[in-house]
Design a protein around this motif. Structure first.
Motif, PDB file in Angstrom:
ATOM      1  N   ALA A   1     -12.546  10.275 -13.267  1.00  0.00           N
ATOM      2  CA  ALA A   1     -12.693  10.730 -14.655  1.00  0.00           C
ATOM      3  C   ALA A   1     -11.308  11.003 -15.249  1.00  0.00           C
ATOM      4  CB  ALA A   1     -13.538  11.989 -14.702  1.00  0.00           C
ATOM      5  N   PRO A   2     -11.118  10.749 -16.540  1.00  0.00           N
ATOM      6  CA  PRO A   2      -9.801  10.887 -17.172  1.00  0.00           C
ATOM      7  C   PRO A   2      -9.139  12.252 -17.004  1.00  0.00           C
ATOM      8  CG  PRO A   2     -11.299   9.775 -18.660  1.00  0.00           C
ATOM      9  CD  PRO A   2     -12.111  10.228 -17.481  1.00  0.00           C
ATOM     10  N   SER A   3      -9.908  13.317 -16.947  1.00  0.00           N
ATOM     11  CA  SER A   3      -9.324  14.651 -16.838  1.00  0.00           C
ATOM     12  C   SER A   3      -9.083  15.081 -15.393  1.00  0.00           C
ATOM     13  CB  SER A   3     -10.235  15.666 -17.520  1.00  0.00           C
ATOM     14  OG  SER A   3     -11.488  15.692 -16.857  1.00  0.00           O
ATOM     15  N   MET A   4      -9.407  14.235 -14.432  1.00  0.00           N
ATOM     16  CA  MET A   4      -9.302  14.591 -13.011  1.00  0.00           C
ATOM     17  C   MET A   4      -8.059  13.980 -12.368  1.00  0.00           C
ATOM     18  SD  MET A   4     -11.990  16.419 -12.740  1.00  0.00           S
ATOM     19  CE  MET A   4     -12.175  16.651 -11.010  1.00  0.00           C
ATOM     20  N   VAL A   5      -7.587  14.638 -11.303  1.00  0.00           N
ATOM     21  CA  VAL A   5      -6.490  14.126 -10.484  1.00  0.00           C
ATOM     22  C   VAL A   5      -6.999  14.105  -9.043  1.00  0.00           C
ATOM     23  CG1 VAL A   5      -4.152  14.568  -9.645  1.00  0.00           C
ATOM     24  CG2 VAL A   5      -4.742  15.097 -12.007  1.00  0.00           C
ATOM     25  N   PRO A   6      -6.782  13.007  -8.322  1.00  0.00           N
ATOM     26  CA  PRO A   6      -7.259  12.975  -6.937  1.00  0.00           C
ATOM     27  C   PRO A   6      -6.521  13.998  -6.072  1.00  0.00           C
ATOM     28  CG  PRO A   6      -6.125  10.927  -7.509  1.00  0.00           C
ATOM     29  CD  PRO A   6      -6.123  11.789  -8.711  1.00  0.00           C
ATOM     30  N   VAL A   7      -7.220  14.535  -5.075  1.00  0.00           N
ATOM     31  CA  VAL A   7      -6.612  15.512  -4.172  1.00  0.00           C
ATOM     32  C   VAL A   7      -6.649  14.971  -2.750  1.00  0.00           C
ATOM     33  CG1 VAL A   7      -7.162  17.502  -5.595  1.00  0.00           C
ATOM     34  CG2 VAL A   7      -8.796  16.736  -3.895  1.00  0.00           C
TER      35      VAL A   7
ATOM     36  N   ILE B   1       4.337   5.315   3.594  1.00  0.00           N
ATOM     37  CA  ILE B   1       3.780   6.649   3.781  1.00  0.00           C
ATOM     38  C   ILE B   1       4.704   7.652   3.109  1.00  0.00           C
ATOM     39  CG2 ILE B   1       3.136   8.376   5.508  1.00  0.00           C
ATOM     40  CD1 ILE B   1       2.648   5.989   7.427  1.00  0.00           C
ATOM     41  N   SER B   2       4.127   8.640   2.442  1.00  0.00           N
ATOM     42  CA  SER B   2       4.946   9.645   1.759  1.00  0.00           C
ATOM     43  C   SER B   2       5.851  10.342   2.772  1.00  0.00           C
ATOM     44  CB  SER B   2       4.064  10.670   1.053  1.00  0.00           C
ATOM     45  OG  SER B   2       3.401  11.487   1.987  1.00  0.00           O
TER      46      SER B   2
ATOM     47  N   THR C   1      -5.038   6.496   0.195  1.00  0.00           N
ATOM     48  CA  THR C   1      -4.398   5.204   0.421  1.00  0.00           C
ATOM     49  C   THR C   1      -4.764   4.306  -0.743  1.00  0.00           C
ATOM     50  OG1 THR C   1      -4.488   5.431   2.817  1.00  0.00           O
ATOM     51  CG2 THR C   1      -4.203   3.206   1.948  1.00  0.00           C
ATOM     52  N   ALA C   2      -3.764   3.729  -1.360  1.00  0.00           N
ATOM     53  CA  ALA C   2      -3.994   2.816  -2.478  1.00  0.00           C
ATOM     54  C   ALA C   2      -3.232   1.529  -2.227  1.00  0.00           C
ATOM     55  CB  ALA C   2      -3.539   3.440  -3.781  1.00  0.00           C
TER      56      ALA C   2
ATOM     57  N   GLY D   1       0.816  -1.207   0.000  1.00  0.00           N
ATOM     58  CA  GLY D   1       0.000   0.000   0.000  1.00  0.00           C
ATOM     59  C   GLY D   1       0.850   1.257   0.000  1.00  0.00           C
ATOM     60  N   PHE D   2       0.259   2.347  -0.455  1.00  0.00           N
ATOM     61  CA  PHE D   2       0.914   3.646  -0.470  1.00  0.00           C
ATOM     62  C   PHE D   2      -0.067   4.681   0.054  1.00  0.00           C
ATOM     63  CE2 PHE D   2       2.900   1.143  -3.781  1.00  0.00           C
ATOM     64  CZ  PHE D   2       4.230   1.215  -3.377  1.00  0.00           C
ATOM     65  N   ASN D   3       0.391   5.486   1.015  1.00  0.00           N
ATOM     66  CA  ASN D   3      -0.440   6.517   1.608  1.00  0.00           C
ATOM     67  C   ASN D   3       0.208   7.860   1.371  1.00  0.00           C
ATOM     68  OD1 ASN D   3      -1.103   8.335   4.130  1.00  0.00           O
ATOM     69  ND2 ASN D   3      -2.809   6.935   3.819  1.00  0.00           N
ATOM     70  N   GLY D   4      -0.528   8.762   0.734  1.00  0.00           N
ATOM     71  CA  GLY D   4      -0.011  10.097   0.471  1.00  0.00           C
ATOM     72  C   GLY D   4      -0.805  10.738  -0.653  1.00  0.00           C
ATOM     73  N   THR D   5      -0.240  11.772  -1.209  1.00  0.00           N
ATOM     74  CA  THR D   5      -0.896  12.486  -2.300  1.00  0.00           C
ATOM     75  C   THR D   5      -0.817  11.667  -3.588  1.00  0.00           C
ATOM     76  OG1 THR D   5       1.135  13.588  -2.943  1.00  0.00           O
ATOM     77  CG2 THR D   5      -0.254  14.713  -1.286  1.00  0.00           C
ATOM     78  N   ALA D   6      -1.548  12.114  -4.592  1.00  0.00           N
ATOM     79  CA  ALA D   6      -1.505  11.453  -5.898  1.00  0.00           C
ATOM     80  C   ALA D   6      -0.080  11.473  -6.453  1.00  0.00           C
ATOM     81  CB  ALA D   6      -2.473  12.136  -6.858  1.00  0.00           C
ATOM     82  N   GLU D   7       0.634  12.559  -6.229  1.00  0.00           N
ATOM     83  CA  GLU D   7       2.007  12.661  -6.721  1.00  0.00           C
ATOM     84  C   GLU D   7       2.890  11.603  -6.079  1.00  0.00           C
ATOM     85  OE1 GLU D   7       0.193  15.237  -5.587  1.00  0.00           O
ATOM     86  OE2 GLU D   7      -0.022  16.500  -7.361  1.00  0.00           O
ATOM     87  N   TRP D   8       2.715  11.370  -4.766  1.00  0.00           N
ATOM     88  CA  TRP D   8       3.485  10.338  -4.067  1.00  0.00           C
ATOM     89  C   TRP D   8       3.142   8.961  -4.625  1.00  0.00           C
ATOM     90  CZ3 TRP D   8       7.253   8.117  -1.806  1.00  0.00           C
ATOM     91  CH2 TRP D   8       7.096   6.963  -1.048  1.00  0.00           C
ATOM     92  N   GLN D   9       1.891   8.720  -4.899  1.00  0.00           N
ATOM     93  CA  GLN D   9       1.506   7.413  -5.416  1.00  0.00           C
ATOM     94  C   GLN D   9       2.085   7.170  -6.811  1.00  0.00           C
ATOM     95  OE1 GLN D   9      -2.749   7.213  -4.846  1.00  0.00           O
ATOM     96  NE2 GLN D   9      -2.495   6.686  -2.704  1.00  0.00           N
ATOM     97  N   VAL D  10       2.153   8.212  -7.634  1.00  0.00           N
ATOM     98  CA  VAL D  10       2.781   8.079  -8.946  1.00  0.00           C
ATOM     99  C   VAL D  10       4.276   7.806  -8.773  1.00  0.00           C
ATOM    100  CG1 VAL D  10       3.428   9.357 -11.040  1.00  0.00           C
ATOM    101  CG2 VAL D  10       1.059   9.392 -10.221  1.00  0.00           C
ATOM    102  N   ALA D  11       4.928   8.531  -7.863  1.00  0.00           N
ATOM    103  CA  ALA D  11       6.350   8.288  -7.593  1.00  0.00           C
ATOM    104  C   ALA D  11       6.575   6.860  -7.095  1.00  0.00           C
ATOM    105  CB  ALA D  11       6.864   9.298  -6.564  1.00  0.00           C
ATOM    106  N   ALA D  12       5.653   6.357  -6.286  1.00  0.00           N
ATOM    107  CA  ALA D  12       5.773   4.988  -5.774  1.00  0.00           C
ATOM    108  C   ALA D  12       5.697   3.977  -6.917  1.00  0.00           C
ATOM    109  CB  ALA D  12       4.679   4.716  -4.745  1.00  0.00           C
TER     110      ALA D  12
END
Length: 116
Positions: free
Chosen positions: A61-67, A106-107, A71-72, A26-37
């Motif tokens: 939705a394809p044009s959206m980014v989670p804020v 965790i980020s 946790t993923a 699992g990865f906990n943090g912002t969307a940017e952290w999850q992409v880095a993970a």
């Protein structure tokens, strides 16, 4: 669907190699952290956005980014995980079950916030 060298990504597959696996981290943090993970796991940069959207944020939705903090949990096989810098922390993916204690990274910014 994403194309892998060995086939196509599908639910239940490792996010890196595309082979079937029942182990997760699992990865906990912002969307940017999850992409880095995902990049740390070995997902190529040209596939990371599609992988994040299909494996972590399938309902977005394809044009959206989670804020915010997210946790993923992603499937990653032991062989792919062993090649990552995350494996040096002594953590291994676990077999996913409903009551499994999933190892969660965790980020760094969230870790600093929690420490105060």
């Amino acid at each position: 669907m994403e194309t892998f060298a060995r086939g196509r990504w599908r639910a239940g597959s490792c996010v890196v190699c595309g082979l079937g696996t029942d182990t997760v981290v699992g990865f906990n943090g912002t969307a940017e952290w999850q992409v880095a993970a995902l990049l740390m796991l070995g997902v190529p940069a040209d596939r990371v956005d599609a992988t994040a959207r299909s494996a972590m944020w399938p309902d977005l939705a394809p044009s959206m980014v989670p804020v915010g903090l997210l946790t993923a949990v992603v499937r990653v096989c032991g062989q792919c995980f062993a090649r990552t810098p995350l494996a040096r922390r002594g953590v291994v993916p676990v077999v996913y079950t409903v009551d499994a204690e999933v190892p969660t990274f965790i980020s760094p910014s969230e870790e600093r916030t929690r420490r105060g």
